[in-house]
Motif scaffolding. Sequence first.
Motif, mmCIF file in Angstrom:
data_model
loop_
_atom_site.group_PDB
_atom_site.id
_atom_site.type_symbol
_atom_site.label_atom_id
_atom_site.label_comp_id
_atom_site.label_asym_id
_atom_site.label_seq_id
_atom_site.Cartn_x
_atom_site.Cartn_y
_atom_site.Cartn_z
ATOM 1 N N VAL A 150 0.852 -1.192 0.000
ATOM 2 C CA VAL A 150 0.000 0.000 0.000
ATOM 3 C C VAL A 150 0.885 1.238 0.000
ATOM 4 C CG1 VAL A 150 -1.944 -1.123 1.155
ATOM 5 C CG2 VAL A 150 -0.165 -0.040 2.532
ATOM 6 N N LYS A 151 0.305 2.358 -0.423
ATOM 7 C CA LYS A 151 1.066 3.610 -0.477
ATOM 8 C C LYS A 151 1.227 4.219 0.909
ATOM 9 C CE LYS A 151 -0.338 4.699 -5.211
ATOM 10 N NZ LYS A 151 -1.076 5.634 -6.102
ATOM 11 N N GLU A 152 0.188 4.100 1.716
ATOM 12 C CA GLU A 152 0.216 4.687 3.049
ATOM 13 C C GLU A 152 -0.466 3.753 4.036
ATOM 14 O OE1 GLU A 152 -1.743 8.422 2.660
ATOM 15 O OE2 GLU A 152 -0.006 9.440 1.824
ATOM 16 N N GLY A 153 -0.096 3.907 5.314
ATOM 17 C CA GLY A 153 -0.728 3.093 6.342
ATOM 18 C C GLY A 153 -0.121 1.711 6.426
ATOM 19 N N SER A 180 -7.949 5.153 9.651
ATOM 20 C CA SER A 180 -8.342 4.640 10.963
ATOM 21 C C SER A 180 -7.217 3.811 11.583
ATOM 22 C CB SER A 180 -9.592 3.766 10.855
ATOM 23 O OG SER A 180 -10.708 4.488 10.422
ATOM 24 N N LEU A 181 -7.072 3.941 12.892
ATOM 25 C CA LEU A 181 -6.146 3.088 13.637
ATOM 26 C C LEU A 181 -6.956 1.983 14.292
ATOM 27 C CD1 LEU A 181 -3.499 5.195 15.625
ATOM 28 C CD2 LEU A 181 -3.060 3.368 13.989
ATOM 29 N N VAL A 182 -6.609 0.725 13.990
ATOM 30 C CA VAL A 182 -7.353 -0.407 14.540
ATOM 31 C C VAL A 182 -6.378 -1.401 15.145
ATOM 32 C CG1 VAL A 182 -7.395 -1.550 12.276
ATOM 33 C CG2 VAL A 182 -9.024 -2.241 14.045
ATOM 34 N N LEU A 183 -6.723 -1.889 16.328
ATOM 35 C CA LEU A 183 -5.898 -2.873 17.015
ATOM 36 C C LEU A 183 -6.643 -4.205 17.025
ATOM 37 C CD1 LEU A 183 -3.816 -2.208 20.208
ATOM 38 C CD2 LEU A 183 -4.777 -4.448 19.743
ATOM 39 N N LEU A 184 -6.022 -5.229 16.470
ATOM 40 C CA LEU A 184 -6.587 -6.578 16.461
ATOM 41 C C LEU A 184 -5.971 -7.361 17.614
ATOM 42 C CD1 LEU A 184 -6.113 -7.374 12.646
ATOM 43 C CD2 LEU A 184 -7.960 -6.075 13.749
ATOM 44 N N ALA A 185 -6.790 -8.115 18.347
ATOM 45 C CA ALA A 185 -6.282 -8.885 19.482
ATOM 46 C C ALA A 185 -7.024 -10.211 19.565
ATOM 47 C CB ALA A 185 -6.453 -8.111 20.789
ATOM 48 N N ALA A 186 -6.319 -11.248 20.007
ATOM 49 C CA ALA A 186 -6.945 -12.570 20.119
ATOM 50 C C ALA A 186 -6.231 -13.414 21.164
ATOM 51 C CB ALA A 186 -6.932 -13.286 18.771
ATOM 52 N N PHE A 187 -6.999 -14.297 21.785
ATOM 53 C CA PHE A 187 -6.496 -15.266 22.754
ATOM 54 C C PHE A 187 -6.983 -16.639 22.327
ATOM 55 C CE2 PHE A 187 -6.376 -11.278 24.826
ATOM 56 C CZ PHE A 187 -5.388 -11.335 25.795
ATOM 57 N N GLY A 188 -6.097 -17.637 22.363
ATOM 58 C CA GLY A 188 -6.497 -18.961 21.913
ATOM 59 C C GLY A 188 -5.822 -20.064 22.698
ATOM 60 N N ALA A 189 -6.335 -21.284 22.503
ATOM 61 C CA ALA A 189 -5.775 -22.456 23.181
ATOM 62 C C ALA A 189 -4.289 -22.535 22.885
ATOM 63 C CB ALA A 189 -6.496 -23.721 22.718
ATOM 64 N N GLY A 190 -3.572 -22.994 23.895
ATOM 65 C CA GLY A 190 -2.114 -23.089 23.735
ATOM 66 C C GLY A 190 -1.355 -22.954 25.055
ATOM 67 N N MET A 191 -1.604 -21.889 25.844
ATOM 68 C CA MET A 191 -2.381 -20.702 25.469
ATOM 69 C C MET A 191 -1.512 -19.762 24.633
ATOM 70 S SD MET A 191 -5.499 -21.037 26.643
ATOM 71 C CE MET A 191 -6.155 -19.367 26.504
ATOM 72 N N SER A 192 -2.130 -19.153 23.652
ATOM 73 C CA SER A 192 -1.450 -18.182 22.804
ATOM 74 C C SER A 192 -2.282 -16.905 22.728
ATOM 75 C CB SER A 192 -1.255 -18.752 21.391
ATOM 76 O OG SER A 192 -0.338 -19.827 21.397
ATOM 77 N N TRP A 193 -1.612 -15.794 22.564
ATOM 78 C CA TRP A 193 -2.322 -14.527 22.402
ATOM 79 C C TRP A 193 -1.459 -13.580 21.566
ATOM 80 C CZ3 TRP A 193 -0.624 -16.534 26.987
ATOM 81 C CH2 TRP A 193 0.434 -15.884 27.650
ATOM 82 N N GLY A 194 -2.119 -12.600 20.969
ATOM 83 C CA GLY A 194 -1.382 -11.671 20.138
ATOM 84 C C GLY A 194 -2.200 -10.455 19.780
ATOM 85 N N GLY A 195 -1.491 -9.407 19.390
ATOM 86 C CA GLY A 195 -2.141 -8.187 18.956
ATOM 87 C C GLY A 195 -1.339 -7.532 17.852
ATOM 88 N N THR A 196 -2.020 -6.847 16.966
ATOM 89 C CA THR A 196 -1.344 -6.113 15.896
ATOM 90 C C THR A 196 -2.076 -4.810 15.633
ATOM 91 O OG1 THR A 196 -0.437 -6.313 13.653
ATOM 92 C CG2 THR A 196 -2.614 -7.243 14.010
ATOM 93 N N LEU A 197 -1.322 -3.750 15.427
ATOM 94 C CA LEU A 197 -1.884 -2.424 15.184
ATOM 95 C C LEU A 197 -1.724 -2.071 13.709
ATOM 96 C CD1 LEU A 197 -3.138 0.099 16.599
ATOM 97 C CD2 LEU A 197 -0.805 1.024 16.690
ATOM 98 N N ILE A 198 -2.808 -1.587 13.107
ATOM 99 C CA ILE A 198 -2.824 -1.295 11.677
ATOM 100 C C ILE A 198 -3.389 0.106 11.450
ATOM 101 C CG2 ILE A 198 -3.709 -2.014 9.417
ATOM 102 C CD1 ILE A 198 -4.160 -4.796 10.622
ATOM 103 N N ARG A 199 -2.720 0.860 10.593
ATOM 104 C CA ARG A 199 -3.290 2.093 10.073
ATOM 105 C C ARG A 199 -4.027 1.716 8.793
ATOM 106 N NH1 ARG A 199 -4.001 7.093 12.196
ATOM 107 N NH2 ARG A 199 -1.811 7.194 12.869
ATOM 108 N N TRP A 200 -5.354 1.884 8.792
ATOM 109 C CA TRP A 200 -6.176 1.349 7.707
ATOM 110 C C TRP A 200 -5.891 2.064 6.390
ATOM 111 C CZ3 TRP A 200 -8.091 -3.167 8.280
ATOM 112 C CH2 TRP A 200 -8.966 -3.676 7.316
ATOM 113 N N SER A 201 -5.787 1.272 5.334
ATOM 114 C CA SER A 201 -5.497 1.800 4.012
ATOM 115 C C SER A 201 -6.784 1.989 3.219
ATOM 116 C CB SER A 201 -4.568 0.846 3.255
ATOM 117 O OG SER A 201 -3.399 0.581 3.993
#
Length: 352
Positions: free
Chosen positions: A190-193, A322-343
């Motif tokens: 993408v050009k930006e974001g 838009s700034l959006v933060l994705l987050a998830a928790f799953g069996a494992g236990m595993s968890w993670g988050g990622t921040l994205i500037r929407w294109s």
Amino acid sequence: MMSHGAKSRSQGRRDHAMAESPTGIIGTGSCLPSTVVTCDEIDRALNARPGWTQRATGIRERRCAPAETSLTDLAVGAGREALRAAGVSPSEVRTIIVATVSPDPPVPAVAARVQDRLGATHAFAFDLNAACAGFVFALEVARPLVGVDVERPFVLVIGCDLWSRMTDPLDRQTWPLFGDGAGAVVLGPVKEGGFMATELATNGSLGDYAVGGFSPPLPGQAPESTGHLFRMRGREISELMFEKLPKLVNTVTQMAGVAVADVDYLICHQANPKLVARCAEEAGFAGDRNVSTGEVFGNTVGASVPLGIDAAVQDGRLREGSLVLLAAFGAGMSWGGTLIRWSKPGARVEER
């Protein structure tokens, strides 16, 4: 001091010489079964008092795939919609990653069947299993693959599960929560974001918090056995989310150099909509800043986060910048988050 579990961190930079542009999400899609199961039906099936399911979970209804619908059907439908939204043809896709824990059957990979049915003949394809955190993990695996092939720079990431088939209808801890569905995104230059920062973690010592999920009984078990079906320790998982989500949000935003207040939306895995709303508020995302789909879809495991992304795109909340933060928790236990500037939707960098 050594901490429990392993962590992985990354920021939105590109190391490949051929991929100078940032990577973003340029198309989204969803596919849901047409059969709707209401909370009233769930209450009757469990012989529970009217309204029990909605009071306990926040779920009003969920989707349940009929026997003739396969996980691949849903994955193909979501993938096709995401490609259409991105303006990308299957021939331009180099990689397909499917995040799932309910393949049908485990071999060959769901991603291979998706590749065939979409006609993405130049793409290599594989499945990824990190349970409910699988989609967020898959994004991090996919990101460095974008733009490596300048003729086919795009990656299709799908999260999908048919978890209604993996739970015991008599188990009040699990059966009311889970629904079926698929969501997909197309990653491209993408050009930006684009992606700004990611934090992933696993603590395998907590593996017994959520176990099982085989559709047929395991070898040596009686045909009527339910020991192979999914079981979870709900209280412990809730406590983990309350502990980790605010920390995850703070870590990712600090890595990106932004304040939590600057983030427009949180799209969190819908483990239990009522629980997620409380955790989100604790992390700084109250009201409309918490994108919630669990009320109408339930917990769709690997599909939860991409379904939330597509819903926010369709209703106009996610727009360029838009700034959006994705987050998830799953069996494992595993968890993670990622921040994205929407294109910009369908944004793509012209070939040089």
